[in-house]
Design a protein around this motif. Sequence first.
Motif, mmCIF file in Angstrom:
data_model
loop_
_atom_site.group_PDB
_atom_site.id
_atom_site.type_symbol
_atom_site.label_atom_id
_atom_site.label_comp_id
_atom_site.label_asym_id
_atom_site.label_seq_id
_atom_site.Cartn_x
_atom_site.Cartn_y
_atom_site.Cartn_z
ATOM 1 N N LYS A 202 0.814 -1.228 0.000
ATOM 2 C CA LYS A 202 0.000 0.000 0.000
ATOM 3 C C LYS A 202 0.842 1.271 0.000
ATOM 4 O O LYS A 202 1.977 1.272 0.455
ATOM 5 C CB LYS A 202 -0.968 -0.010 1.174
ATOM 6 N N LYS A 203 0.259 2.340 -0.520
ATOM 7 C CA LYS A 203 0.877 3.663 -0.422
ATOM 8 C C LYS A 203 0.274 4.396 0.781
ATOM 9 O O LYS A 203 -0.755 3.978 1.320
ATOM 10 C CB LYS A 203 0.638 4.448 -1.713
ATOM 11 N N ASP A 204 0.891 5.549 1.148
ATOM 12 C CA ASP A 204 0.463 6.262 2.356
ATOM 13 C C ASP A 204 -0.921 6.901 2.236
ATOM 14 O O ASP A 204 -1.517 7.282 3.247
ATOM 15 C CB ASP A 204 1.478 7.358 2.714
ATOM 16 N N SER A 205 -1.448 7.041 1.009
ATOM 17 C CA SER A 205 -2.775 7.654 0.846
ATOM 18 C C SER A 205 -3.863 6.835 1.539
ATOM 19 O O SER A 205 -4.937 7.352 1.848
ATOM 20 C CB SER A 205 -3.104 7.782 -0.643
ATOM 21 N N ILE A 206 -3.601 5.559 1.761
ATOM 22 C CA ILE A 206 -4.584 4.706 2.451
ATOM 23 C C ILE A 206 -4.172 4.551 3.915
ATOM 24 O O ILE A 206 -3.104 4.010 4.209
ATOM 25 C CB ILE A 206 -4.660 3.298 1.793
ATOM 26 N N PRO A 207 -5.007 5.048 4.827
ATOM 27 C CA PRO A 207 -4.637 4.939 6.241
ATOM 28 C C PRO A 207 -4.648 3.490 6.732
ATOM 29 O O PRO A 207 -5.385 2.656 6.197
ATOM 30 C CB PRO A 207 -5.726 5.750 6.959
ATOM 31 N N GLN A 208 -3.831 3.230 7.740
ATOM 32 C CA GLN A 208 -3.754 1.852 8.266
ATOM 33 C C GLN A 208 -5.066 1.415 8.908
ATOM 34 O O GLN A 208 -5.329 0.229 9.033
ATOM 35 C CB GLN A 208 -2.613 1.755 9.269
ATOM 36 N N SER A 209 -5.898 2.390 9.283
ATOM 37 C CA SER A 209 -7.200 2.017 9.864
ATOM 38 C C SER A 209 -8.047 1.282 8.829
ATOM 39 O O SER A 209 -8.929 0.495 9.180
ATOM 40 C CB SER A 209 -7.942 3.272 10.323
ATOM 41 N N VAL A 210 -7.782 1.526 7.537
ATOM 42 C CA VAL A 210 -8.549 0.870 6.475
ATOM 43 C C VAL A 210 -8.007 -0.535 6.200
ATOM 44 O O VAL A 210 -8.738 -1.445 5.819
ATOM 45 C CB VAL A 210 -8.495 1.738 5.185
ATOM 46 N N THR A 211 -6.696 -0.720 6.416
ATOM 47 C CA THR A 211 -6.078 -2.011 6.082
ATOM 48 C C THR A 211 -5.841 -2.858 7.333
ATOM 49 O O THR A 211 -5.060 -3.809 7.297
ATOM 50 C CB THR A 211 -4.732 -1.805 5.348
ATOM 51 N N GLY A 212 -6.498 -2.517 8.404
ATOM 52 C CA GLY A 212 -6.353 -3.303 9.632
ATOM 53 C C GLY A 212 -4.910 -3.348 10.111
ATOM 54 O O GLY A 212 -4.464 -4.357 10.645
ATOM 55 N N GLY A 213 -4.170 -2.262 9.843
ATOM 56 C CA GLY A 213 -2.777 -2.198 10.304
ATOM 57 C C GLY A 213 -1.787 -2.862 9.356
ATOM 58 O O GLY A 213 -0.580 -2.848 9.611
ATOM 59 N N LEU A 214 -2.251 -3.441 8.247
ATOM 60 C CA LEU A 214 -1.337 -4.119 7.314
ATOM 61 C C LEU A 214 -0.648 -3.112 6.391
ATOM 62 O O LEU A 214 -1.150 -2.007 6.181
ATOM 63 C CB LEU A 214 -2.106 -5.124 6.443
ATOM 64 N N ASP A 215 0.479 -3.530 5.809
ATOM 65 C CA ASP A 215 1.190 -2.679 4.839
ATOM 66 C C ASP A 215 0.727 -2.959 3.414
ATOM 67 O O ASP A 215 1.325 -2.491 2.453
ATOM 68 C CB ASP A 215 2.699 -2.941 4.927
ATOM 69 N N THR A 216 -0.292 -3.774 3.281
ATOM 70 C CA THR A 216 -0.827 -4.091 1.951
ATOM 71 C C THR A 216 -2.263 -3.576 1.851
ATOM 72 O O THR A 216 -2.899 -3.296 2.873
ATOM 73 C CB THR A 216 -0.840 -5.617 1.732
ATOM 74 N N VAL A 217 -2.738 -3.461 0.619
ATOM 75 C CA VAL A 217 -4.109 -2.988 0.431
ATOM 76 C C VAL A 217 -4.806 -3.857 -0.626
ATOM 77 O O VAL A 217 -4.170 -4.294 -1.587
ATOM 78 C CB VAL A 217 -4.133 -1.488 0.053
ATOM 79 N N ALA A 218 -6.093 -4.097 -0.420
ATOM 80 C CA ALA A 218 -6.883 -4.907 -1.351
ATOM 81 C C ALA A 218 -7.578 -3.966 -2.338
ATOM 82 O O ALA A 218 -8.275 -3.038 -1.913
ATOM 83 C CB ALA A 218 -7.916 -5.720 -0.576
ATOM 84 N N ILE A 219 -7.373 -4.198 -3.643
ATOM 85 C CA ILE A 219 -7.902 -3.301 -4.678
ATOM 86 C C ILE A 219 -8.885 -4.058 -5.559
ATOM 87 O O ILE A 219 -8.585 -5.157 -6.023
ATOM 88 C CB ILE A 219 -6.756 -2.807 -5.592
ATOM 89 N N ARG A 220 -10.041 -3.446 -5.809
ATOM 90 C CA ARG A 220 -11.012 -4.086 -6.708
ATOM 91 C C ARG A 220 -11.698 -3.039 -7.577
ATOM 92 O O ARG A 220 -12.000 -1.930 -7.106
ATOM 93 C CB ARG A 220 -12.048 -4.849 -5.870
ATOM 94 N N CYS A 221 -11.962 -3.414 -8.815
ATOM 95 C CA CYS A 221 -12.645 -2.518 -9.744
ATOM 96 C C CYS A 221 -13.939 -3.220 -10.186
ATOM 97 O O CYS A 221 -13.920 -4.069 -11.073
ATOM 98 C CB CYS A 221 -11.710 -2.270 -10.934
ATOM 99 N N PRO A 222 -15.057 -2.904 -9.546
ATOM 100 C CA PRO A 222 -16.296 -3.639 -9.845
ATOM 101 C C PRO A 222 -16.870 -3.266 -11.212
ATOM 102 O O PRO A 222 -16.684 -2.146 -11.682
ATOM 103 C CB PRO A 222 -17.239 -3.187 -8.731
#
Length: 344
Positions: free
Chosen positions: A104-124
């Motif tokens: 993940k980049k810093d634009s996504i707060p850790q509160s959204v990723t449950g403290g992880l350094d990765t982020v889940a991305i989806r394009c519905p």
Amino acid sequence: MNTKIFTISVEDTASPAISEAAELLRNGGLVAFPTETVYGLGGNATDTEAAQKIYAAKGRPSDNPLIIHIASPEEAEQYAYTNETYYRLAKAFMPGPLTVILPKKDSIPQSVTGGLDTVAIRCPSHPLAQALIRAAGVAIAAPSANRSGSPSPSCGAHVIHDLNGRIDAILSGGECEIGLESTIIQLCDNKATLLRPGAVTADALRCVCEEVAISPAVTEGLQENERPLSPGMKYRHYAPRLPLVLLDGDEDCVLSFLLHAQNAEKCVILCYREETEYLRNERLIDIGGKQELNEQAHRLFAALRAADGMDADIIYAHLPPKDGMGLALYNRLIRAAAHTVLQV
Ligand code: AMP
Ligand code: MG
């Protein structure tokens, strides 16, 4: 809280309800919306307070990260470190029912990723989801729009049942085409790992990435002290109130078991369409044709919700096959059943 409910048809992407919902999202509010998989409970993905509200509304533990929804695959650049495999997957499956985990980049707060350094991305691909994300002008963090522990919502009525009074608005846009949550693949350290099976099957993924490992947690319970790759794996999701038992055996043996059970016990039976002419149980739920795995997926969560509302002691269902779309059904049912399988 008063929840605004907008009933809207799939094609109505120009509806004023979309602009109103987008405005609510920009102002830090929560809006549930349909996607092609299940309904999502959306909030601004760059806003820590919105994330906290999502966890509170769902009753979800805050270490279970949220999926970020974007309108086109390139928007991932703002939120994650992408790579070549991501773009190959995007070309093949986006917009669509695939979620990709990236650093993940810093634009996504850790509160959204449950403290992880990765982020889940989806394009519905759902037209209303697309229209809402574009109108909001921000990425939308959205877990499934159910109360934590109950099956994901595959139609507007499920969302209203679970979240009316707890969020700002619900876009009620009919039934979700697929009915099961997105496939999740993790792309980290040059390795691809399937964390959650869905409508993009393991075989389809292997046509794009040469090697895709399947996380053991897809089919097995977590071992004691095992650290899950996806925090969601450790929770007993999709749990009906009644005990659910999955039946494994050849067709005739399962049918004779059910014929006996319907007389002997107060049971709900989730059966194949072909069996409805033999079974006379008053609590019979047709989940679709035996070979129609997409239809079964489409109906599964509604069936579990209906079963759970019935006056009975136990629910029986078939153990799905582990290949193709069967793996997604298997994964949801084995967890709903807390791994209770009866050989018949
Ligand atoms: P839901 O939003 O209800 O479909 O659940 C989202 C699922 O995605 C959960 O099982 C999460 O654990 C998983 N997930 C979200 N973000 C990540 C991440 N960064 N790494 C691993 N799993 C994730
Ligand atoms: Mg969920």
